[in-house]
Design a protein around this motif. Structure first.
Motif, short mmCIF file in Angstrom:
data_model
loop_
_atom_site.label_atom_id
_atom_site.label_comp_id
_atom_site.label_asym_id
_atom_site.label_seq_id
_atom_site.Cartn_x
_atom_site.Cartn_y
_atom_site.Cartn_z
N LEU B 26 0.83 -1.20 0.00
CA LEU B 26 0.00 0.00 0.00
C LEU B 26 0.87 1.26 0.00
O LEU B 26 0.56 2.24 -0.69
N GLY B 27 1.95 1.21 0.75
CA GLY B 27 2.88 2.34 0.78
C GLY B 27 3.38 2.67 -0.62
O GLY B 27 3.39 3.82 -1.04
N MET B 28 3.78 1.61 -1.34
CA MET B 28 4.29 1.82 -2.70
C MET B 28 3.17 2.27 -3.63
O MET B 28 3.36 3.12 -4.49
N ILE B 29 1.98 1.64 -3.43
CA ILE B 29 0.85 1.98 -4.30
C ILE B 29 0.54 3.46 -4.19
O ILE B 29 0.44 4.17 -5.20
N ALA B 287 5.13 14.22 -3.89
CA ALA B 287 4.60 12.86 -4.03
C ALA B 287 5.72 11.84 -3.91
O ALA B 287 5.54 10.76 -3.36
N GLY B 288 6.91 12.22 -4.43
CA GLY B 288 8.06 11.32 -4.35
C GLY B 288 8.42 10.99 -2.92
O GLY B 288 8.90 9.89 -2.63
N VAL B 293 8.75 7.06 1.66
CA VAL B 293 8.19 6.52 2.90
C VAL B 293 7.74 5.08 2.67
O VAL B 293 7.95 4.21 3.52
N GLY B 294 7.14 4.84 1.48
CA GLY B 294 6.76 3.48 1.12
C GLY B 294 7.96 2.55 1.13
O GLY B 294 7.88 1.42 1.62
N PHE B 384 17.01 -0.80 -3.19
CA PHE B 384 17.73 0.02 -2.21
C PHE B 384 17.33 -0.34 -0.79
O PHE B 384 18.17 -0.61 0.07
N PHE B 385 16.00 -0.35 -0.55
CA PHE B 385 15.54 -0.59 0.82
C PHE B 385 15.50 -2.08 1.16
O PHE B 385 15.41 -2.44 2.32
#
Lengths: 263, 405
Positions: B26-29, B287-288, B293-294, B384-385
């Protein structure tokens, strides 16, 4: 015996650095294992038997000494080389089974084949091989069951099948009956005895229970990082006979819901 | 282990924890959808501006008195700092120029019967409708004699006509009072709608520039000159020639700055496009942040997952997995989360843009490259994450991992 030993260690030591203190867990062990032997290793906690097991299992590297596995020097092998050795020459059986959750018995048994970098086995061949070893531990009818649908003894049999699937030189079992009741323990030891006798698989079992140790052919006792007893077992126990003599299980060992999933 | 197997194992592992996987995704979405929707809003605004320029004509040259680019410092006295009607006349002979109209304007109250309205009356020349590509709806545009004779005739913008006479009524021939002088309505312009800055372009009226100067404002100088070329290709060359002619007429020597400004409509629009673009990048970067945060959410969950599955990792290492196999497994899990999330985010972003376009009547436009950028960024975020937790998993000691409770 003219055969080349499966395991040959010379003056094996292993020291741990705990802050300022050096713990000498293993203080020079020399040891040979011939093919087809069934070795029981015992010793009080802190005697170095687990450290020895980890070194034999190539999970750890000795501080000094020599270790030949199938005639190959593995004492100074790299991490990746050790991973390959573990994959192809050693089968592990643990006290807690360590099966992957929500993964069928078949998939669990196939897992070591996936990490074999050069086998390149096709999916069908992997299934075939896994089904063979599941049959060897009499679990082929449960190959689609998940670990939580199997009893402890059945889980341990799946774990033994997983250890066997790569045709290892030696089966290393660390307290394989530690989480099992008496009857199931005898069952599991019976499987080890049968694999050892019928297929000639070399077995090394670590245990702190004397009666479990008596299923082997050779008895080794560790104390203070050294081998203090190393002798043949004269009055060997036979799991199959004992099992026949035991009263039948009071309750069905199969947990409820074993047939709910699976097929 | 083949990458295909690794992918299958990763999908299986993610499937075991569907709720957690979904929430992490959801974070990525949200991140990807936000980026796409924001870029869509910005690009839509940009496209609208460009469209308006095309409609108002890419062959326009606007000449204004004074030099805006000299930082407000005017040239010394003696030079002509204003535009005269003769300047406009002179531009008719410039090669490439098709139509020329002097322009001036004044704000006045117009009265018709008991209705009155304050509007901008533009003084223009006969060719003005040809320059702005604007057609007359009722009546007709005024003629040459009206300009020469400074006749009191007026052509109303559609908003003004609607206000004074009512919707759809043809007021041709009616008399309206402008600054207490009677003007005859000779025509009404067709509706032009809002300008790119949001002004009602129809809230205006047109009269001959001579009439405005002599009867209404009393100005001696004109407010500007509108020029159009025969084709858009001529516009740059014609602009240079217009400048040359005006410099000669205003006796501006070499090295001295112009006392007028000649710009194409495109120049003027470029400034506004630039502003919109800045705004778009600003929105997109905000927005980035949500994308970032996602990504942190992914790292968080992967770290939890590594700890939770320590024994599994220990087992895999014991049966022959190399460090890099474990690393790849967890990295692929992170990338799968981010890519799947990214994919769904694209869909959601498109949906949002569609909603904005449909319900808010904003021309939101999803540029294709923003989709690629978002997906690429999602993948990078995953790698990366995901790398730190994956490396943590790969560097576990098998003995310790197997003992982990």
């Amino acid at each position: 015996m003219a055969q080349q030993p499966v395991i040959s260690v010379r003056n094996l030591t292993r020291n741990y650095q705990l802050g300022e203190v050096t713990v000498r867990a293993l203080r020079g062990v020399s040891f040979d294992v011939q093919p087809g032997e069934f070795i029981s290793i015992t010793g009080p906690s802190g005697s170095g038997k687990s450290t020895f097991m980890h070194l034999i299992g190539c999970l750890d590297k000795p501080t000094s000494g020599e270790y030949f596995l199938d005639g190959k020097d593995v004492a100074k092998a790299s991490k990746d080389e050790l991973a390959l050795v573990r994959n192809q020459k050693i089968g592990f059986v643990f006290q807690g089974f360590n099966l992957l959750k929500r993964t069928t018995a078949l998939d669990n048994v196939e897992l070591p084949l996936l990490y074999n970098p050069k086998s390149g086995l096709k999916a069908a061949d992997r299934h075939k091989k896994a089904m063979e070893v599941l049959a060897a531990v009499k679990m082929s009818d449960r190959h689609h069951h998940l670990p939580n649908q199997l009893s402890g003894g059945q889980q341990q049999r799946v774990a033994i099948a997983r250890a066997l699937v790569t045709n290892p030189s030696i089966l290393l079992a660390d307290e394989p009956t530690g989480a099992l009741d008496t009857r199931t323990s005898v069952e599991v030891m019976g499987i080890f005895q049968r694999l050892n006798k019928e297929l000639g698989i070399t077995v090394m079992v670590i245990t702190h229970e004397m009666d479990i140790a008596e299923y082997g052919t050779r008895f080794v006792r560790f104390r203070d990082g050294k081998v203090v007893v190393d002798q043949a077992i004269t009055k060997r126990r036979n799991a199959e006979d004992e099992l026949a003599a035991l009263p039948p299980p009071e309750v069905d060992p199969e947990p409820a819901g074993a047939h709910a999933g699976g097929h | 282990m083949s990458i295909f197997m690794t992918l299958r194992i990763a999908l299986k592992a993610l499937g075991r924890n569907k709720m957690r996987t979904a929430l992490t995704m959801l974070g990525m979405i949200i991140g990807v959808a936000a980026v796409i929707a924001m870029v869509a809003l910005g690009s839509g605004a940009q496209a609208q501006i460009e469209e308006q320029i095309k409609q108002s004509g890419t062959n326009l040259i606007m000449v204004m008195p004074g030099n805006f680019s000299s930082g407000g410092v005017r040239m010394g006295g003696g030079n002509a700092v204003t535009l005269k009607t003769e300047d406009a006349t002179a531009l008719r002979d410039v090669p490439g120029v098709q139509y020329v109209s002097a322009t001036t304007q004044t704000r006045v109250q117009v009265v018709a019967g008991n209705q009155n309205w304050s509007t901008n009356v533009q003084g223009v020349d006969v060719d003005f409708p040809n320059i702005r590509l604007w057609t007359v709806k009722f009546g007709s545009w005024f003629g040459d004699q009206d300009v020469r004779g400074a006749s009191k005739v007026i052509v109303l913008g559609s908003s003004v006509a609607n206000t004074l006479f009512g919707e759809g009524v043809d007021p041709t021939g009616q008399i309206i009072r402008v600054k207490n002088q009677p003007f005859t309505v000779v025509g009404v312009m067709g509706p032009k709608g809002q300008s790119s800055t949001g002004q009602d372009q129809d809230d205006t009226a047109f009269a001959p520039y001579t009439t405005i100067m002599k009867k209404l404002s009393g100005n001696q100088n004109i407010g500007g000159i509108s020029v159009s070329t025969a084709s858009a290709d001529d516009v740059l060359e014609a602009t240079e020639k217009v400048k040359q002619v005006l410099r000669e007429r205003h006796k501006i020597g070499p090295g001295m700055e112009d006392d007028f400004t000649a710009r194409t409509l495109e120049d003027m629009a470029a400034t506004r496009t630039e502003m919109t673009r800045t705004m778009t990048s600003l929105l997109a970067s905000i927005a980035g942040v949500s994308l970032l945060v996602g990504g942190i959410g992914i790292m968080n969950i992967m770290l939890v997952s590594v700890t939770e599955r320590t024994r599994e990792i220990g087992l895999r290492l014991a049966i022959g997995a190399r460090g890099r196999d474990v690393l790849l497994q967890f990295l692929v899990e992170a990338v799968v989360i981010s890519m799947f999330g990214g994919g769904i985010g694209i869909g959601l972003g498109y949906g949002l843009s569609w909603a904005v376009r449909t319900f808010m009547e904003w021309p939101a436009l999803v540029p294709l490259n923003s989709v690629f950028v978002a997906v690429g960024f999602a993948a990078i975020v995953g790698v990366f994450f995901g790398f730190y937790p994956a490396r943590k998993a790969a560097s576990l000691d098998p003995i310790e991992a197997l003992r982990f409770e």
